[in-house]
Design a protein around this motif. Structure first.
Motif, PDB file in Angstrom:
ATOM      1  N   LEU A 385       0.004  55.188 -30.150  1.00 33.65           N
ATOM      2  CA  LEU A 385      -0.441  56.577 -30.265  1.00 33.65           C
ATOM      3  C   LEU A 385       0.309  57.477 -29.294  1.00 33.65           C
ATOM      4  N   ILE A 386       0.405  57.058 -28.039  1.00 32.77           N
ATOM      5  CA  ILE A 386       1.114  57.874 -27.042  1.00 32.77           C
ATOM      6  C   ILE A 386       2.602  57.942 -27.378  1.00 32.77           C
ATOM      7  N   SER A 387       3.159  56.846 -27.901  1.00 36.82           N
ATOM      8  CA  SER A 387       4.580  56.849 -28.276  1.00 36.82           C
ATOM      9  C   SER A 387       4.857  57.897 -29.346  1.00 36.82           C
ATOM     10  N   VAL A 388       3.968  58.001 -30.326  1.00 37.27           N
ATOM     11  CA  VAL A 388       4.153  58.972 -31.405  1.00 37.27           C
ATOM     12  C   VAL A 388       3.993  60.398 -30.881  1.00 37.27           C
ATOM     13  N   LEU A 389       2.981  60.627 -30.050  1.00 36.54           N
ATOM     14  CA  LEU A 389       2.772  61.972 -29.494  1.00 36.54           C
ATOM     15  C   LEU A 389       3.960  62.406 -28.644  1.00 36.54           C
ATOM     16  N   ARG A 390       4.538  61.476 -27.901  1.00 33.55           N
ATOM     17  CA  ARG A 390       5.656  61.798 -26.995  1.00 33.55           C
ATOM     18  C   ARG A 390       6.972  61.941 -27.755  1.00 33.55           C
ATOM     19  N   SER A 391       7.013  61.465 -28.989  1.00 35.06           N
ATOM     20  CA  SER A 391       8.259  61.433 -29.761  1.00 35.06           C
ATOM     21  C   SER A 391       8.675  62.833 -30.194  1.00 35.06           C
ATOM     22  N   PRO A 392       9.927  62.984 -30.672  1.00 34.63           N
ATOM     23  CA  PRO A 392      10.386  64.288 -31.173  1.00 34.63           C
ATOM     24  C   PRO A 392       9.607  64.788 -32.386  1.00 34.63           C
ATOM     25  N   LEU A 393       8.840  63.925 -33.037  1.00 32.89           N
ATOM     26  CA  LEU A 393       8.098  64.356 -34.221  1.00 32.89           C
ATOM     27  C   LEU A 393       6.936  65.271 -33.857  1.00 32.89           C
ATOM     28  N   PHE A 394       6.349  65.095 -32.661  1.00 29.93           N
ATOM     29  CA  PHE A 394       5.213  65.917 -32.263  1.00 29.93           C
ATOM     30  C   PHE A 394       5.427  66.637 -30.932  1.00 29.93           C
ATOM     31  N   GLY A 395       6.341  66.186 -30.123  1.00 27.76           N
ATOM     32  CA  GLY A 395       6.793  66.966 -28.984  1.00 27.76           C
ATOM     33  C   GLY A 395       5.817  67.145 -27.837  1.00 27.76           C
ATOM     34  N   PHE A 396       4.849  66.267 -27.635  1.00 32.99           N
ATOM     35  CA  PHE A 396       3.963  66.356 -26.473  1.00 32.99           C
ATOM     36  C   PHE A 396       4.763  65.999 -25.216  1.00 32.99           C
ATOM     37  N   THR A 397       4.649  66.823 -24.191  1.00 37.79           N
ATOM     38  CA  THR A 397       5.324  66.519 -22.932  1.00 37.79           C
ATOM     39  C   THR A 397       4.486  65.525 -22.138  1.00 37.79           C
ATOM     40  N   ALA A 398       5.093  64.958 -21.091  1.00 39.49           N
ATOM     41  CA  ALA A 398       4.352  64.028 -20.236  1.00 39.49           C
ATOM     42  C   ALA A 398       3.179  64.731 -19.555  1.00 39.49           C
ATOM     43  N   ASP A 399       3.400  65.980 -19.118  1.00 36.15           N
ATOM     44  CA  ASP A 399       2.313  66.731 -18.475  1.00 36.15           C
ATOM     45  C   ASP A 399       1.171  66.981 -19.459  1.00 36.15           C
ATOM     46  N   ARG A 400       1.512  67.284 -20.693  1.00 36.59           N
ATOM     47  CA  ARG A 400       0.476  67.553 -21.690  1.00 36.59           C
ATOM     48  C   ARG A 400      -0.318  66.284 -21.991  1.00 36.59           C
ATOM     49  N   LEU A 401       0.360  65.161 -22.047  1.00 38.07           N
ATOM     50  CA  LEU A 401      -0.329  63.901 -22.277  1.00 38.07           C
ATOM     51  C   LEU A 401      -1.302  63.591 -21.145  1.00 38.07           C
ATOM     52  N   ALA A 402      -0.866  63.879 -19.922  1.00 33.19           N
ATOM     53  CA  ALA A 402      -1.759  63.672 -18.779  1.00 33.19           C
ATOM     54  C   ALA A 402      -2.960  64.612 -18.845  1.00 33.19           C
ATOM     55  N   GLU A 403      -2.714  65.837 -19.277  1.00 33.14           N
ATOM     56  CA  GLU A 403      -3.799  66.809 -19.406  1.00 33.14           C
ATOM     57  C   GLU A 403      -4.813  66.355 -20.458  1.00 33.14           C
ATOM     58  N   VAL A 404      -4.321  65.814 -21.563  1.00 31.52           N
ATOM     59  CA  VAL A 404      -5.212  65.313 -22.603  1.00 31.52           C
ATOM     60  C   VAL A 404      -6.076  64.178 -22.064  1.00 31.52           C
ATOM     61  N   ARG A 405      -5.469  63.274 -21.328  1.00 30.16           N
ATOM     62  CA  ARG A 405      -6.224  62.154 -20.771  1.00 30.16           C
ATOM     63  C   ARG A 405      -7.265  62.634 -19.755  1.00 30.16           C
ATOM     64  N   SER A 406      -6.928  63.645 -18.972  1.00 32.45           N
ATOM     65  CA  SER A 406      -7.863  64.130 -17.950  1.00 32.45           C
ATOM     66  C   SER A 406      -9.128  64.726 -18.567  1.00 32.45           C
ATOM     67  N   ALA A 407      -9.023  65.178 -19.812  1.00 30.60           N
ATOM     68  CA  ALA A 407     -10.197  65.745 -20.473  1.00 30.60           C
ATOM     69  C   ALA A 407     -11.210  64.665 -20.835  1.00 30.60           C
ATOM     70  N   ALA A 408     -10.751  63.413 -20.990  1.00 29.51           N
ATOM     71  CA  ALA A 408     -11.650  62.297 -21.322  1.00 29.51           C
ATOM     72  C   ALA A 408     -11.115  61.040 -20.644  1.00 29.51           C
ATOM     73  N   PRO A 409     -11.420  60.881 -19.336  1.00 30.73           N
ATOM     74  CA  PRO A 409     -10.829  59.769 -18.565  1.00 30.73           C
ATOM     75  C   PRO A 409     -11.234  58.391 -19.063  1.00 30.73           C
ATOM     76  N   THR A 410     -12.365  58.274 -19.726  1.00 30.92           N
ATOM     77  CA  THR A 410     -12.801  56.963 -20.214  1.00 30.92           C
ATOM     78  C   THR A 410     -12.577  56.870 -21.721  1.00 30.92           C
ATOM     79  N   GLY A 411     -12.688  55.642 -22.214  1.00 28.35           N
ATOM     80  CA  GLY A 411     -12.478  55.425 -23.645  1.00 28.35           C
ATOM     81  C   GLY A 411     -10.999  55.295 -23.970  1.00 28.35           C
ATOM     82  N   ASP A 412     -10.675  55.082 -25.249  1.00 28.70           N
ATOM     83  CA  ASP A 412      -9.269  54.960 -25.620  1.00 28.70           C
ATOM     84  C   ASP A 412      -8.653  56.353 -25.763  1.00 28.70           C
ATOM     85  N   TYR A 413      -7.334  56.383 -25.921  1.00 27.67           N
ATOM     86  CA  TYR A 413      -6.628  57.660 -25.908  1.00 27.67           C
ATOM     87  C   TYR A 413      -6.941  58.489 -27.154  1.00 27.67           C
TER      88      TYR A 413
END
Length: 725
Positions: A385-413
């Protein structure tokens, strides 16, 4: 050389006594008595070549004796104490392995599944009894066959050999064919000693009595020109031996010319090019990597072959100018080197293709598609899931991925993405939902193309560097999906599972480069076995022997057993046990024997032209060190000291008459007096002269094809939505 003879004799007598001892303690005492007296240089003879050669032998012998002294520095009791100390851990390791194997077997039984190794062992259990004799079923199976023929017998393992014996009336009606010099699959447990045992034991068919085991030598070669066979014979008659290579290379093992349909020519000599790849030629020069220098030279040599129309022979004996498809570049492990060679060929407007299975799955486009298919099947997988989000197809940056995780620290991504609420996450979830919905009704092949069109996958990756090759990889993946379903398989989960299995086994669907894999081929030596090519360029000969398998905590050998390290917790140190030293030495010898056979396979792929290239970063200094061991034949001890196949070849190139320039650079060496066959072309090239050449034809732009299934209008008007990110 007065005074030298007595000192050399004194040391040789001591070593001869050491070779005769039978016990460890006797070896320790005898080794302690070995002494090297001072070897002074006679006045006025310091620069005499003979004196220098003797001193080199003397110093090398002292270095070897020092290694031996280190090995014998411990007593027999100390060595056994090490083994006693590690024995409980080794017994526990064996018990754990046995327990795991049994539980794994039970789980496969529960799933009604079996792998290839299981099938081998199950067949062995059915056909062979506990004492090695055929079972009743084995005898029944054997009665079905009048004759049994086995090809590629040199790659047999002991389990397969036992099955062959059981179904062939204990070897009475079996005919095996093979060439042990081409046994290159030891990593798959192929055991060349099975073939060698019969080769050495069987009598010639002319001498064997009726009904007695016999061998027929098929030494005539109908593939290659005489120049290639003589080059191969020259090298292997001087490096292959029982001590280093597991067999001798004599007249029976040599290749004899049989391809009489080749017209006589004078331009087919073996070429050996040494590229001096220094980092810089001058203060203002840019550093040139060794692989880049070698790749540019190879590209320039191929360009010359094509421009001059180097003739190759058709099946009817007529000649025609060579084409890129006639040429292959073989390397031990192409890996990342393929990119450098592909780039150098592109600079010279030479099309190329390469099909390395590991590279296929590790390319960005295939990695992303595999991850995307996995989350379409099951989105609750964090890594895909993180590989696809980080890929050129969806363009999530590393900072954005960290921000998404911080919104829900527990559970799966996936929970975190769902909880985020951002527009990018909403768009992604909507797209994923649509793809999952489509996947319920579509075949895997249609789903792959639906993803390509929906996300413009071919456009995104086709716009990157090497875009044409990336598009072809993606198309190959879709073709594999179609083939998967044509074989009767169904379902996305089954397709993803098969892809993962191929990845683990380092296999892949056959990829095709531009224009149906046209052009010069880049290939590993393992992949080339069984194939033949008019022109073979054997590159990357300076590739160092891999010894990473010897760094594991416990070494394993099928005959010698386990070789562990001793870990002393009190002194907080670890060191190799005597068993580990013995196992390590044996494994290294077997590894080098395998490397020799790989070289043999590579050289014998060529039909008309063999070109060897070797890039050296130390220039003439490397030749100076090798000149000390240059001989024909080379001693097994000297071969064991070398670090690459290229150094083995250099040891012989230094002895050839055509290697006079190399001997001049090495400041020494003697010419071999044995018959060498056709002359070689040996050249020394300064790597700094291999500058980048701009392509004359410009950048290759692939033409869209109707079968790609793209909506061309949408593709032309499409805008990449993540440019800002």
């Amino acid at each position: 050389y007065r005074g030298y003879g007595e000192k050399f004799l004194q040391v040789s007598v001591a070593f001869d006594a050491l070779a005769q001892v039978q016990t460890w303690e006797a070896a320790r005492q005898t080794e302690a008595a070995v002494a090297f007296p001072r070897l002074s240089t006679p006045r006025g003879r310091k620069d005499e070549p003979g004196i220098a050669a003797l001193k080199q032998v003397w110093e090398r012998c002292k270095a070897e004796e020092k290694k031996l002294a280190g090995l014998l520095s411990v007593s027999e009791e100390e060595a056994m104490e090490d083994l006693t100390a590690v024995a409980p851990a080794m017994v526990a390791l064996l018990e754990l392995t046995e327990d795991f194997a049994e539980r794994y077997r039970q789980e496969k039984l529960r799933l009604n599944a079996a792998d290839f190794s299981d099938q081998e062992h199950l067949a062995l259990g059915l056909l062979v009894g506990s004492g090695g004799a055929p079972t009743e079923l084995g005898e029944q199976v054997a009665a079905r066959y009048r004759e049994i023929l086995v090809d590629e017998y040199q790659d047999t393992n002991e389990i397969q050999n036992a099955i062959f014996r059981a179904v062939s009336k204990n070897g009475q009606n079996i005919f095996t064919v093979g060439d042990v010099k081409q046994s290159i699959y030891r990593f798959r447990l192929a055991d060349p000693t099975i073939f060698l045992g019969k080769y050495n034991r069987f009598k010639s068919w002319q001498e064997a009595a009726d009904g007695e085991e016999r061998k027929i030598l098929l030494s005539r070669n109908f593939r290659s020109r005489r120049e290639i066979l003589e080059s191969t014979n020259f090298i292997f008659s001087n490096i292959l031996s029982v001590e280093m290579g597991e067999m001798d290379y004599g007249e029976d093992e040599a290749l004899h010319f049989g391809a009489a349909y080749y017209p006589e020519r004078m331009d087919c000599q073996t070429e050996f090019h040494l590229i001096s790849a220094h980092q810089k030629a001058g203060e203002n020069d840019k550093p040139v990597k060794k692989v880049t220098a070698e790749a540019r030279f190879v590209a320039a040599r191929i360009r010359k072959l094509l421009d001059e129309g180097y003739p190759v022979t058709e099946s009817d004996g007529t000649l025609r100018p060579c084409r890129p498809e006639d040429i292959v570049i073989l390397m031990r492990s192409p890996g990342s080197r393929s990119a450098a060679f592909a780039a150098a060929l592109a600079e010279r407007d030479i099309p190329c293709s390469f099909q390395e299975s590991g590279d296929f799955f590790h390319t960005m486009e295939i990695s992303v598609m595999l991850s995307l298919l996995e989350i379409v099947d099951n989105p609750r997988q964090d890594v895909p899931l993180i590989s696809v989000l980080r890929s050129p197809l969806f363009g999530f940056t590393a900072d954005r991925l960290a921000e998404v995780r911080s919104a829900a620290p527990t559970g799966d991504y996936y929970d975190a993405v769902t909880a985020d609420g951002g527009e990018d996450c909403k768009d992604f979830l909507a797209t994923l939902s649509d793809l999952r919905q489509a996947g319920r009704d579509m075949s895997v092949h249609r789903l792959v193309w639906h993803i390509y069109n929906r996300l413009n996958v071919l456009g995104v990756f086709g716009a990157m560097d090497d875009g044409a090759a990336r598009r072809e990889n993606l198309i190959a993946l879709s073709q594999h999906a179609e083939k998967f379903e044509s074989n009767g398989y169904r379902g996305l989960f089954a397709f993803v599972t098969q892809l993962r299995r191929l990845l683990e086994q380092d296999q892949a669907p056959a990829t095709r480069g531009p224009a149906e894999a046209a052009g010069v081929r880049l290939m590993s030596i393992h992949k080339s076995k069984g194939l033949e090519f008019p022109i073979v360029i054997l590159a990357d000969l300076d590739h160092a022997f891999s010894r990473q398998d010897f760094d594991t905590p416990v070494l394993v050998h099928p005959d010698m057993g386990l070789g562990p390290k001793r870990i002393d917790l009190e002194r907080k140190i670890q060191y190799p046990t005597l068993a580990r030293r013995a196992v390590s030495r044996q494994l290294e010898k077997e590894m080098m024997s395998e490397e020799m056979r790989l070289l043999y396979v590579a050289m014998t792929r060529a039909k008309e032209k063999l070109i060897l290239t070797l890039a050296l970063t130390e220039g003439a200094k490397a030749l100076e060190r090798l000149a000390e061991d240059a001989a024909a034949p080379v001693s097994p001890v000297a071969l064991e000291r070398q670090q690459s196949v290229g150094q083995w070849i250099l040891l012989h190139a230094l002895t050839r008459p055509e290697g006079e320039m190399l001997r001049t650079l090495a400041c020494g060496g003697t010419v071999c007096e044995a018959p060498l066959g056709p002359a070689w072309s040996i050249r020394w090239i300064e790597g700094q002269g291999l500058e980048e050449t701009k392509s004359r034809a410009g950048r290759f732009v692939p033409v869209p094809r109707e079968e790609d299934g793209e909506d061309l209008t949408a593709a032309l008007t499409w805008t990449y939505p993540y440019a800002a990110a």
